[in-house]
Design a protein around this motif. Structure first.
Motif, mmCIF file in Angstrom:
data_model
loop_
_atom_site.group_PDB
_atom_site.id
_atom_site.type_symbol
_atom_site.label_atom_id
_atom_site.label_comp_id
_atom_site.label_asym_id
_atom_site.label_seq_id
_atom_site.Cartn_x
_atom_site.Cartn_y
_atom_site.Cartn_z
ATOM 1 N N GLU A 29 -19.544 -3.805 0.189
ATOM 2 C CA GLU A 29 -19.765 -5.442 -0.488
ATOM 3 C C GLU A 29 -18.978 -5.420 -1.668
ATOM 4 O O GLU A 29 -18.827 -6.249 -2.417
ATOM 5 C CB GLU A 29 -20.998 -5.301 -1.337
ATOM 6 N N PHE A 30 -18.343 -4.468 -2.745
ATOM 7 C CA PHE A 30 -17.232 -3.785 -3.330
ATOM 8 C C PHE A 30 -16.274 -3.684 -2.557
ATOM 9 O O PHE A 30 -15.340 -3.903 -3.983
ATOM 10 C CB PHE A 30 -18.020 -4.090 -4.941
ATOM 11 N N PHE A 31 -15.487 -3.265 -1.815
ATOM 12 C CA PHE A 31 -14.437 -2.492 -2.020
ATOM 13 C C PHE A 31 -13.392 -3.858 -1.725
ATOM 14 O O PHE A 31 -13.564 -4.318 -0.995
ATOM 15 C CB PHE A 31 -14.778 -1.748 -0.099
ATOM 16 N N GLY A 32 -12.558 -3.118 -2.343
ATOM 17 C CA GLY A 32 -11.003 -4.380 -2.189
ATOM 18 C C GLY A 32 -11.378 -5.434 -2.563
ATOM 19 O O GLY A 32 -10.304 -6.768 -2.466
ATOM 20 N N GLU A 33 -12.334 -5.509 -3.773
ATOM 21 C CA GLU A 33 -12.620 -6.732 -4.703
ATOM 22 C C GLU A 33 -11.363 -7.486 -5.180
ATOM 23 O O GLU A 33 -11.497 -8.437 -5.839
ATOM 24 C CB GLU A 33 -14.069 -7.280 -5.247
ATOM 25 N N ASN A 34 -10.384 -6.120 -6.520
ATOM 26 C CA ASN A 34 -9.597 -6.625 -6.422
ATOM 27 C C ASN A 34 -7.793 -6.087 -6.244
ATOM 28 O O ASN A 34 -7.210 -5.983 -6.927
ATOM 29 C CB ASN A 34 -10.129 -6.029 -8.089
ATOM 30 N N VAL A 35 -8.411 -6.371 -4.966
ATOM 31 C CA VAL A 35 -6.822 -6.064 -4.337
ATOM 32 C C VAL A 35 -6.773 -7.651 -3.269
ATOM 33 O O VAL A 35 -7.933 -8.208 -3.119
ATOM 34 C CB VAL A 35 -7.261 -5.342 -2.408
ATOM 35 N N PHE A 36 -5.484 -7.608 -3.671
ATOM 36 C CA PHE A 36 -5.228 -9.594 -3.145
ATOM 37 C C PHE A 36 -4.906 -9.417 -1.311
ATOM 38 O O PHE A 36 -3.908 -9.391 -1.200
ATOM 39 C CB PHE A 36 -4.100 -9.986 -3.596
ATOM 40 N N GLY A 37 -5.715 -9.109 -0.940
ATOM 41 C CA GLY A 37 -6.006 -8.737 0.848
ATOM 42 C C GLY A 37 -5.342 -10.100 1.639
ATOM 43 O O GLY A 37 -5.523 -11.077 1.483
ATOM 44 N N PHE A 38 -5.955 -9.641 2.541
ATOM 45 C CA PHE A 38 -6.374 -10.837 3.477
ATOM 46 C C PHE A 38 -7.054 -11.876 2.910
ATOM 47 O O PHE A 38 -7.305 -13.622 3.408
ATOM 48 C CB PHE A 38 -6.841 -10.358 4.860
ATOM 49 N N GLU A 39 -8.231 -11.358 2.599
ATOM 50 C CA GLU A 39 -9.450 -12.168 2.242
ATOM 51 C C GLU A 39 -9.271 -12.977 1.191
ATOM 52 O O GLU A 39 -9.582 -14.628 1.482
ATOM 53 C CB GLU A 39 -10.859 -11.723 2.017
ATOM 54 N N ALA A 40 -8.941 -12.546 0.308
ATOM 55 C CA ALA A 40 -7.740 -13.707 -0.657
ATOM 56 C C ALA A 40 -7.078 -14.768 -0.505
ATOM 57 O O ALA A 40 -7.143 -15.424 -1.077
ATOM 58 C CB ALA A 40 -7.706 -12.693 -1.709
ATOM 59 N N MET A 41 -6.682 -14.031 0.506
ATOM 60 C CA MET A 41 -4.871 -14.527 0.783
ATOM 61 C C MET A 41 -5.378 -16.069 1.728
ATOM 62 O O MET A 41 -4.894 -17.216 0.964
ATOM 63 C CB MET A 41 -4.231 -14.582 1.878
#
Length: 730
Positions: A29-41
């Motif tokens: 639920e919090f993995f990668g929340e500070n990464v501009f990954g695919f979901e953020a894109m």
């Protein structure tokens, strides 16, 4: 210094475990929340631009201006919504650490209005000053221009420090004239080379394969000591290791620390840095006590090799930052304490196809196992051909202390594949040619069916092997704990790619020019490789004297010091290897050789200066002061009318201390003189050898006398925190 020492011990005794609150009890639920990954894109970009970015990244193509502007706008929106005020190009110069120059999103319009701005041009390229980074002569001090350029294959991320957040954009770093001044640039080139070399070989077996991804899992070992104890050791602060210290009575001999219960303070630190790492998309899964006291390890799942290296560099920085909050200091030196295990960075390397096949994993069918054997044998052949280059890729002043000592692999490069696979290759080599038949019957007659379906549990582990096959991957165990894994991985990718290119060329010649059937041609070449590279395979004890003698008979190199190990970078065939594949030019390679030699010299120089200062300005005065106490004691006994027999032991102690004090002063003076002589040598290689053979040569003599004085001087007077206090206080 003695006051500082006791204050440190008082502080340590009062420490309590820190409290850590996880964002959720589910890591997902919090993995990668500070990464501009695919979901953020997806959330911040139009569908069209998002699809274009994905296609461009997967194809490794250049990002055009429109797409760059769209990505920059999306990054800015996402970062500001998370609380970021600044951005930076995050790169890996040849210092061994990471670098960043922060710029604010804040800007002024022509009319003087304040706005938040971040354009595609700022995303794609920046111009940090290159003059103060190591360049090996590529750039003069007055030639300052250098460029950092966005690496779209590694996602941007947010770093929080002192309550503020910064958007970090992974980049390469090159000089104004285009030479690589970083670790990432050659790594990216080597990954592309390996893909281009491996895909045609894969297509012997599966035409659907269009891409080969290099995967990497980096296990990270480290020591953890209380900050107060750390700050009471000037040698530990400046050089990363204790230059003095009598080994404690209880070290690691009881083997009770390994996989033991994790101490409460350490556990709190681990949970805290894992939380930060997981939020940054670093897929940490494992934590445990290592063998030495206060030594620990963490390990992630496998990732794309470029991302894995970025994550490991980021992880080391995170660990150091988080340790501050828990009053700890992370030690990443390969050998911070003499007499106990050092720390490594085990690089678990493999290749996977776009069809989901691990090329180093045996299959269930004979044809799949022929593909496995192809990549397995070619990797072994590559390491055999360039074993000294593999050795050079992990060479450093600090790693020299670790190699071959207390569980670390030796400096001799060898490959461990296990008893069962050894038998398979031996039989494979012996099998005579047979007529080709249709179907799996052909492979049965060739012995390909004898490879087990599940290899992972059929292979033992050899902790003394620097390059071991561990079921479905190769583990390069000789990499040092403080190293940037880009260097050894660039070498490994390049030599394996080069070997696959040669393999494909030889097989195609047999097929096209001699009319040999494809499977027979593949097997014929592989058999030759098995025979040629047999000398690099070793299953026994890498620490034994017998192996050193056997390795010499086999013609394997055993270079124990960094200056000599680095000579391979000047070898004609190595220069040709890197230059013909476009990984590093001759100029870049020579520059890196010089940088590594200079780094070696500087580390020995720093240790020498610290050792001299501690010995002369702290140890000797303390020893003399204690001598004076003993002299007063003798005078007091004589004033009481006691005979010489009552003062003889004390008198002998004074004499021994005088001899050690004289030895220390004499050798420190000689060490300083040797340093002065070495510094006048223009040739960097000769200067490095002088530092190794002369300056470093005084270390053991000085250390021996200091250690003897430590045993003689009263504990309260001794000026340095002791080994037992550093290693057993948590």
């Amino acid at each position: 210094m003695a006051i500082l020492r006791f204050k440190a011990l008082e502080l340590v005794s009062q420490r309590k475990p820190g409290e850590v609150v996880l964002p959720s009890h589910k890591i997902s639920e919090f993995f990668g929340e500070n990464v501009f990954g695919f979901e953020a894109m997806r959330a911040t970009m139009s569908s069209d631009f998002f699809k274009r970015l994905v296609r461009t990244t997967e194809a490794g193509e250049k990002v055009d201006r429109d797409l760059a502007d769209a990505v920059a706008a999306a990054m800015k929106t996402w970062a500001i919504s998370k609380g970021a005020t600044h951005y930076t190009h995050w790169f890996q110069p040849l210092t061994g650490s990471t670098a960043e120059k922060h710029d604010s999103f804040f800007d002024l319009t022509f009319d003087g209005d304040a706005i938040e701005s971040f354009k595609g041009s700022a995303l794609v390229q920046q111009e940090p000053d290159a003059s103060s980074f190591p360049s090996g002569g590529i750039r003069n001090t007055f030639e300052a221009r250098g460029y950092s350029a966005w690496d779209p294959s590694s996602p941007a991320f947010l770093i929080e420090n002192a309550g503020t957040k910064t958007l970090c954009i992974p980049t390469i770093f090159v000089s104004y004239t285009g030479e690589a001044l970083d670790y990432k640039t050659p790594l990216l080139k080597s990954l592309k080379l390996l893909n281009d070399a491996a895909v045609p070989v894969c297509q012997y077996f599966d035409k659907e394969v269009t891409k080969v991804i290099t995967t990497l899992g980096i296990e990270q070992e480290y020591f953890l000591v209380d900050k107060a104890l750390y700050e009471a050791r000037p040698d530990l602060i400046v050089s990363g290791r204790t230059l003095f210290g009598h080994a404690p009575a209880k070290g690691q001999q009881l083997e009770d620390h390994y996989f033991g219960s994790i101490p409460s303070r350490v556990h709190a630190f681990m949970v805290d840095f894992e939380k930060t790492a997981l939020r940054l998309g670093i897929p940490l899964r494992t934590r445990h006590n290592e063998v030495a006291p206060n030594q620990f390890e963490c390990a992630p799942t496998f990732e794309d090799a470029n991302l894995a290296v970025d994550h490991n560099q980021l992880l080391m920085d995170i660990m150091d930052r988080v340790a501050e909050r828990h009053n700890f200091k992370v030690l990443l030196h390969e050998k911070p304490f003499k007499g106990v295990n050092g720390s490594g960075k085990h690089n678990n390397w493999a290749m996977s196809t776009n069809t989901g096949v691990n090329l180093l994993g045996p299959g269930k069918k004979p044809k799949e196992n022929l593909q496995f054997l192809t990549f397995f044998i070619n990797t072994i052949k590559a390491v055999y051909k360039y074993d000294d280059l593999m050795r050079a890729s992990i060479a450093s002043a600090s790693n020299d202390h670790r190699l071959g000592a207390n569980e670390a692999p030796p400096a001799i490069m060898s490959v461990f594949i296990g008893q069962q696979l050894t038998a398979v290759l031996d039989e494979f080599e012996r099998t005579s040619k047979v007529p080709i038949e249709k179907g799996d019957n052909m492979y049965l007659k060739l012995g390909i069916d004898r490879i087990p379906e599940v290899l992972r549990d059929n292979t033992d582990r050899n902790r003394t092997s620097p390059f071991a096959f561990t079921g479905n991957k190769f583990e390069f165990r000789a990499v040092g704990s403080s190293a940037n894994s880009s260097s050894p991985m660039t070498v490994l990718n390049t030599i394996v790619a080069n070997q696959l290119i040669e393999f494909r060329k030889t097989v195609d010649e047999l097929i096209d020019n001699q009319g040999v059937k494809k499977e027979v041609a593949i097997i014929q070449v592989l058999r030759e490789y098995v025979a040629e590279s047999k000398r690099i395979r070793f299953e026994g004890n890498g620490y034994s004297k017998e192996w050193e003698e056997e390795a010499e008979r086999r013609g394997l190199s055993n270079v124990k010091s960094t200056p000599m190990a680095l000579d391979v970078y000047d070898r004609e065939d190595v220069v040709e290897l890197f230059s013909k594949h476009g990984i590093l030019t001759e100029k870049e390679l020579k520059a890196r050789h010089e940088i590594l030699l200079e780094e070696y010299i500087k580390k020995i120089q720093i240790e020498s200066r610290v050792m001299g200062d501690l010995a002369v300005n702290h140890v000797i005065p303390t020893a003399i002061a204690y001598q004076n106490k003993l002299i007063q004691n003798i005078r007091g006994l004589k004033d009481l009318g006691l005979e010489d027999e009552y003062t003889q032991t004390t008198l002998e102690a004074i004499k021994k201390m005088s001899r050690h004090i004289t030895t220390i002063q004499k050798n420190v003076d000689a060490m300083i003189d040797a340093r002065k002589v070495a510094n006048k040598i223009d040739d960097v290689r000769e200067r490095a050898i002088m530092y190794r053979e002369q300056v470093f040569g005084y270390f053991d003599t000085i250390r021996y006398s200091v250690d003897k004085l430590e045993l003689m001087v009263d504990d309260e007077d001794w000026p340095l925190i002791k080994y037992r206090e550093l290693m057993f206080r948590r």
